[in-house]
Write an enzyme that holds these catalytic residues in place. Sequence first.
Site, PDB file in Angstrom:
ATOM      1  CB  CYS A 109      -0.925   0.021   1.209  1.00  0.00           C
ATOM      2  SG  CYS A 109      -1.889   1.563   1.331  1.00  0.00           S
ATOM      3  CG  MET A 322      -5.070   2.274  -4.848  1.00  0.00           C
ATOM      4  SD  MET A 322      -6.121   2.675  -6.262  1.00  0.00           S
ATOM      5  CE  MET A 322      -5.554   1.470  -7.448  1.00  0.00           C
TER       6      MET A 322
END
Length: 398
Positions: A109, A322
Amino acid sequence: MPEQTKHHAPQLKLPATYMRGGTSKGVFFRRDDLPEAAQVPGPARDALLLRVIGSPDPYGKHTDGMGGATSSTSKCVIIAPASVPDHDVDYLYGQVSIDTAFVDWSGNCGNLSTAVGPFAIANGFIPGERIPQDGTVTVRIWQANIGKTILAHVPVTNGQVQETGDFEVDGVTFPAAEIVLEFLDPSDDDGDGGSMFPTGNLVDELDVPGVGTFKATLITAGIPSVFVNSEDLGYDGTELQPTINDDKAALAKLEAIRIAGALRMRLINTPEEAATRQHTPKVALVAPPKAYVSSSGKPIAADAIDLNVRALSMGKLHHAMMGTASVAIATAAAVPGTLVNLAAGGGVRDAVRFGHPSGTLRVGASVAQVDGVWQVTRAVMSRSARVLMEGWVRVPQG
């Protein structure tokens, strides 16, 4: 009143920190604070994190857990002393499914990467002599999911992490202190093409059973990603979440594209395996710059961006972008001839500013062609992070 009181085990009480990083937030743990069975990969660890987040939740609300019922808020992070020389910490990231009993460990992430440096400093992973009274601490992070190095340049004031500031991130309501992230050698070069383009091509013809054939750029920089042209799916690149997320047929089509891309990139061997790899690859739609109004009501001018990108995470259109996909976007934009590069107008570039549903983001990437193979040495972007709550999280035993 019940005739007999049933006795149940008390809840576990685990030290934890709830943090925002970029446009995501998650529950951070020190590995050694977890129960012994959860300190190593396996069912015990997954079960614990699922219960922390509140999954699986058929209601899709995460009412009985720390999750936020979106891909951006259903995350857990485990930090441990570095297992690799010349690094400060190991950073392991788990993307927790909302409605199924599944934790995906297949990727990083990028947004929560921003919070790893501050967490490491605040939790004693960085020697005191490296922390100035005022200045910047560079935390060298080993991203254990994908085996890559991230440098986090964290501001420090009065010997403590500086969290407040005036740096703004579209998709985050309030300003905070800027943290610069450098993703070193962010591509996965184990693909069949021997480069960050697993097929060896900048653009492929991707056959999607039952849907059609689409031009696609398949890249593994930052995170495995499948880029397709928005117009090929009937979009103009300015869409916000409801347009796609409220359209079940569109989501099914995009998932089919994701599965076809995963097969072509050899991330999975059968379509059925896609269910156990929900976090990767990502699917993103690219389009030339066009003005739009962001989800917050902020107007985005066409001349303020190089292109528009809309990306999906865990089966839904992401509310912003993201961090790992941002690395993929910047890298692909820097390589002449990819769909991302062409949407941005073509040519050579070392940075790109793209529009997403919440606003804009600028990311840089350094690429070079060596013996005919494209390579990326680093990608750079600025985000922010903040501790939201710290103390203990409680989880029912068993």
